[in-house]
Design a protein around this motif. Structure first.
Motif, PDB file in Angstrom:
ATOM      1  N   SER A  44      66.216   9.359  47.073  1.00  0.00           N
ATOM      2  CA  SER A  44      65.735   8.956  48.391  1.00  0.00           C
ATOM      3  C   SER A  44      65.995   7.499  48.711  1.00  0.00           C
ATOM      4  N   SER A  71      73.683  11.974  51.840  1.00  0.00           N
ATOM      5  CA  SER A  71      72.836  11.612  52.976  1.00  0.00           C
ATOM      6  C   SER A  71      73.198  10.262  53.566  1.00  0.00           C
ATOM      7  N   ASP A  72      74.054   9.514  52.873  1.00  0.00           N
ATOM      8  CA  ASP A  72      74.468   8.192  53.334  1.00  0.00           C
ATOM      9  C   ASP A  72      75.987   8.120  53.281  1.00  0.00           C
ATOM     10  N   ALA A  91      60.905  15.650  59.644  1.00  0.00           N
ATOM     11  CA  ALA A  91      60.941  14.196  59.761  1.00  0.00           C
ATOM     12  C   ALA A  91      60.575  13.771  61.175  1.00  0.00           C
ATOM     13  N   GLU A  95      66.895  10.214  62.962  1.00  0.00           N
ATOM     14  CA  GLU A  95      68.135  10.040  62.192  1.00  0.00           C
ATOM     15  C   GLU A  95      68.147  10.851  60.908  1.00  0.00           C
ATOM     16  N   TRP A  96      66.943  11.236  60.407  1.00  0.00           N
ATOM     17  CA  TRP A  96      66.888  12.028  59.183  1.00  0.00           C
ATOM     18  C   TRP A  96      66.993  13.523  59.451  1.00  0.00           C
ATOM     19  N   ARG A 100      71.967  10.679  60.592  1.00  0.00           N
ATOM     20  CA  ARG A 100      72.701  10.174  59.424  1.00  0.00           C
ATOM     21  C   ARG A 100      73.786  11.157  58.991  1.00  0.00           C
ATOM     22  N   THR A 135      61.237   9.036  55.727  1.00  0.00           N
ATOM     23  CA  THR A 135      61.560   9.832  56.911  1.00  0.00           C
ATOM     24  C   THR A 135      60.385   9.981  57.865  1.00  0.00           C
TER      25      THR A 135
END
Length: 241
Positions: A44, A71-72, A91, A95-96, A100, A135
């Motif tokens: 995370s 996730s990134d 969330a 963006e979560w 993203r 989130t």
């Protein structure tokens, strides 16, 4: 036409390793040779391209399948057997849910091996875990709301994997079982608080796949004991009398 991903379909037990946490070579070797179905790499916070490459290269010394939660976009590391694109359904921060993921695909979508990429819908259910804080997840869900999220992922979004995440605490297995019963095509992964064979066996009876993470770092013997517990539970469920 892109084939549906299947790299995770046979998984019953998975160890999850965080690139931002230290694990020595001996412990990593025991994890990879434990009989687990796969090693899932992800975290995370604190996940970077460099520490992901470093961990993957060490896991690759062994034959165990290895997948990555992307996730990134800055951490898009090639060479894994499969990739999950996580989205946190509950969330509060948009963006979560989708932002993203769109960023990651904008930068690296043309490079991804799409036959080995699966959407992964998360329900984060422990308000005190890092993922919930990051989130701003709405974790206090009623059973009806949790089931609704499961149906949303499974039937409307058609996401192939639903992950019920209680990271740090052992969750409500009755709720996990109830959500799983409503799924028509999605595979249900459960993670959170598994520290004993009994908990692993109970989780295996409620979910399709059991993910064991935090205990790897503070009680390796206990972590290893979960493999046989899950596999034995799977044999019990598959046995026809």
């Amino acid at each position: 036409m892109i084939a549906s991903p299947s790299f995770y379909r046979s998984w019953r037990h998975v160890f999850k390793l965080d690139p931002d946490r230290d694990i020595d070579d001996e412990a990593l070797g025991r994890i990879c040779l434990s009989g687990t179905d796969a090693v899932l790499v992800g975290g995370s916070s604190g996940v970077t391209f460099d520490n992901t490459v470093e961990l993957m290269s060490r896991i690759r010394r062994y034959e165990v399948p290895c997948a990555f939660e992307l996730s990134d976009p800055a951490c898009a590391v090639p060479g894994f057997d499969g990739y999950f694109i996580p989205m946190v359904l509950n969330a509060a921060r948009k963006e979560w849910v989708i932002g993203r993921q769109a960023d990651a695909l904008a930068d690296y979508g043309h490079l991804l091996p799409w036959e080995s990429v699966a959407g992964e819908a998360y329900l984060v259910l422990n308000p005190d875990c890092t993922a919930a804080r990051l989130t701003e997840a709405e974790t206090e869900l009623t059973p009806a709301q949790a089931v609704a999220y499961g149906r949303l992922a499974d039937r409307l979004l058609r996401v192939p994997v639903l992950y019920m995440e209680y990271s740090g605490v052992f969750g409500d297995m009755a709720l996990v079982r109830r959500v799983r019963q409503e799924l028509r095509q999605a595979q249900l992964l459960y993670g959170g608080g598994i520290r004993t064979p009994e908990q692993a066996r109970e989780a295996a009876q409620a979910a399709d796949t059991v993910v064991v993470g935090n205990v790897v770092y503070d009680d390796l013997k206990a972590a290893l004991s979960t493999v046989d517990a899950v596999k034995f539970s799977a044999k019990e469920q598959d046995h026809v009398f």
